[in-house]
Design a protein around this motif. Structure first.
Motif, mmCIF file in Angstrom:
data_model
loop_
_atom_site.group_PDB
_atom_site.id
_atom_site.type_symbol
_atom_site.label_atom_id
_atom_site.label_comp_id
_atom_site.label_asym_id
_atom_site.label_seq_id
_atom_site.Cartn_x
_atom_site.Cartn_y
_atom_site.Cartn_z
ATOM 1 N N ASN A 266 -6.510 80.318 20.615
ATOM 2 C CA ASN A 266 -7.937 80.341 19.866
ATOM 3 C C ASN A 266 -7.900 78.763 19.518
ATOM 4 O O ASN A 266 -6.677 78.149 18.980
ATOM 5 N N ASP A 267 -8.822 78.038 19.356
ATOM 6 C CA ASP A 267 -9.135 76.805 18.605
ATOM 7 C C ASP A 267 -8.503 76.670 17.242
ATOM 8 O O ASP A 267 -7.969 75.670 16.857
ATOM 9 N N ARG A 268 -8.728 77.795 16.548
ATOM 10 C CA ARG A 268 -8.389 77.656 14.818
ATOM 11 C C ARG A 268 -7.461 78.796 14.836
ATOM 12 O O ARG A 268 -7.491 79.909 15.211
ATOM 13 N N GLY A 269 -6.368 78.331 14.212
ATOM 14 C CA GLY A 269 -5.196 79.348 13.788
ATOM 15 C C GLY A 269 -5.778 80.069 12.800
ATOM 16 O O GLY A 269 -6.921 80.288 12.322
ATOM 17 N N LEU A 270 -4.972 81.172 12.676
ATOM 18 C CA LEU A 270 -5.067 82.457 11.473
ATOM 19 C C LEU A 270 -3.835 82.402 10.662
ATOM 20 O O LEU A 270 -2.760 82.533 11.355
ATOM 21 N N SER A 271 -4.012 82.296 9.302
ATOM 22 C CA SER A 271 -3.018 82.612 8.478
ATOM 23 C C SER A 271 -2.355 84.009 8.515
ATOM 24 O O SER A 271 -3.119 85.086 8.364
ATOM 25 N N ARG B 65 8.912 69.469 19.909
ATOM 26 C CA ARG B 65 7.923 69.440 21.234
ATOM 27 C C ARG B 65 7.211 70.603 21.267
ATOM 28 O O ARG B 65 7.784 71.511 21.671
ATOM 29 N N LYS B 66 5.903 70.849 20.873
ATOM 30 C CA LYS B 66 5.495 72.165 20.769
ATOM 31 C C LYS B 66 4.668 72.526 22.021
ATOM 32 O O LYS B 66 4.057 71.623 22.506
ATOM 33 N N SER B 67 4.794 73.689 22.533
ATOM 34 C CA SER B 67 3.930 74.425 23.447
ATOM 35 C C SER B 67 3.190 75.475 22.831
ATOM 36 O O SER B 67 2.271 76.099 23.379
ATOM 37 N N VAL B 68 3.814 76.307 22.027
ATOM 38 C CA VAL B 68 3.403 77.548 21.373
ATOM 39 C C VAL B 68 2.269 77.271 20.359
ATOM 40 O O VAL B 68 2.500 76.278 19.780
ATOM 41 N N PRO B 69 1.080 77.760 20.552
ATOM 42 C CA PRO B 69 0.068 77.450 19.627
ATOM 43 C C PRO B 69 0.275 77.586 18.372
ATOM 44 O O PRO B 69 1.178 78.279 17.705
ATOM 45 N N VAL B 70 -0.473 76.519 17.550
ATOM 46 C CA VAL B 70 0.245 76.539 15.845
ATOM 47 C C VAL B 70 -0.702 77.638 15.268
ATOM 48 O O VAL B 70 -2.217 77.689 15.574
ATOM 49 N N ALA B 71 -0.123 78.161 14.280
ATOM 50 C CA ALA B 71 -0.689 79.462 13.656
ATOM 51 C C ALA B 71 -1.300 80.388 14.649
ATOM 52 O O ALA B 71 -2.288 80.900 14.450
ATOM 53 N N GLY B 72 -0.573 80.721 15.658
ATOM 54 C CA GLY B 72 -1.428 81.683 16.873
ATOM 55 C C GLY B 72 -0.726 82.918 16.758
ATOM 56 O O GLY B 72 -1.253 83.631 17.751
ATOM 57 N N GLY B 73 0.021 83.529 16.046
ATOM 58 C CA GLY B 73 0.427 84.775 16.161
ATOM 59 C C GLY B 73 1.724 84.803 17.131
ATOM 60 O O GLY B 73 2.048 85.901 17.543
#
Ligand code: C5P
Length: 310
Positions: free
Chosen positions: A180-185, A99-107
């Motif tokens: 942010n809406d889009r994650g960063l690699s 169960r995720k709360s931390v942003p995906v690919a969010g740093g």
């Protein structure tokens, strides 16, 4: 075998992290960079529930961006469970629910939190009984941030970021996080930093980048004074993250204009972390940013690492 080996499920909660200081040194042949960093675990959590199963599987619930989370061997929680099973000669599998709360690919180390939580959950479910240092070694094989998320609190990380020593931190720090809406690699951002440095010739002029955590960062943490800490926040990856996402500079500026003491890109971004003087100001900053279309979260740190719940 511990008692826990006979339970139906184990629920573990692990925090996201921010880097209060992130100094990046040279790139080694294995692709990793030498780091000197200060991590802080914050009150935004990943929950992992492990249930007995013959095979390995993972399901993910929670954030909007779930579609981008892999459900196969690229999933860090799945890799953590398989690594522990191999190390412990455990013959069965596990069904993992995340169960995720931390942003995906969010740093913010969300995938690392899943891996740390899966290690602790499977260790308890299977009655493996590994020592903290054995779990730490497995965590370091899964990713540079995983050992920190296992431990939590505030810590200095060196090597790849996986060699930890605790940092004394007094009191509580209030942060407003702006996902942010889009994650960063992460590899893309490290690669961009290398390219920017090559362009500037920085490494050629200065082959031995100093990689100590500056004393003012550690003093600010000891004092518990957010004003001191705000002046000491620093992230070498920030110019690279802003190069990839120029809007992050505006997010930081808006947060500071709304009352935050300072803002910083969290790790490789794109989440922005705004340090606030107290909870009231943090709520004001959160409100102001929401008014102009952001989706900010108010969290605090430090908090403990991966823990069994209930
Ligand atoms: O260890 P983790 O899987 O989190 O790292 C993701 C990527 O971030 C690495 O493949 C590497 O490109 C970059 N990285 C790095 N130096 C570090 C940590 C991560 O270059 N110390």
């Amino acid at each position: 075998m511990s008692q826990a080996a006979f339970t139906d499920s184990v629920h573990v909660r692990a925090p996201g992290k921010i880097n209060l200081f992130l100094g990046v040194g040279e790139r080694h042949d294995d692709g990793y960079h030498a780091l000197a960093t200060v991590f802080q675990a914050v009150s935004l959590y990943e929950d992992v529930i492990a249930r007995p199963a013959d095979d390995f599987s993972v399901e993910v619930f929670g954030v909007d961006d779930i579609g981008s989370v892999p459900l196969d061997d690229r999933n860090l929680a799945m890799r953590a469970a398989k690594l522990l099973a191999a190390a412990a000669d455990y013959p069965g599998g596990v069904a993992l629910e995340i169960r995720k709360s931390v942003p995906v690919a969010g740093g913010m180390g969300g995938g690392s939190a899943d891996a740390a939580a899966a290690l602790v959950a499977c260790d308890a479910l299977w009655g493996t009984g590994f020592s903290p240092s054995r779990l730490h070694d497995l965590a370091a094989r899964l990713g540079a941030d995983v050992p920190f998320v296992l431990h939590g609190g505030t810590a200095v990380g060196t090597g790849r970021g996986d060699q930890l020593s605790p940092a004394l931190a007094r009191g509580r720090f209030d942060w407003v996080l702006v996902p942010n809406d889009r994650g960063l690699s992460t590899p893309v951002v490290y690669g961009r930093l290398d390219a920017l440095r090559d362009e500037e010739g920085a490494l050629a002029d200065e082959p031995s980048l100093s990689l100590d955590v500056p004393i003012p960062v550690l003093q600010a943490l000891r004092s518990g004074d957010p004003v001191q800490l705000a002046a000491a926040l620093e992230n070498d990856l920030q110019p690279a993250a802003i190069y990839e996402r120029p809007d992050l500079a505006e997010t930081i500026a808006r947060g500071v204009a709304a009352g935050a003491l300072q803002g910083i890109v969290s790790g490789s971004g794109p989440t922005v972390a705004l340090l606030c003087p107290d909870p009231e100001v943090a709520r004001d900053v959160q409100y102001s940013l929401r008014e102009v279309g952001y989706d900010p979260l108010h969290v605090h740190g430090p908090v403990p690492g991966a823990r069994i719940i209930g």
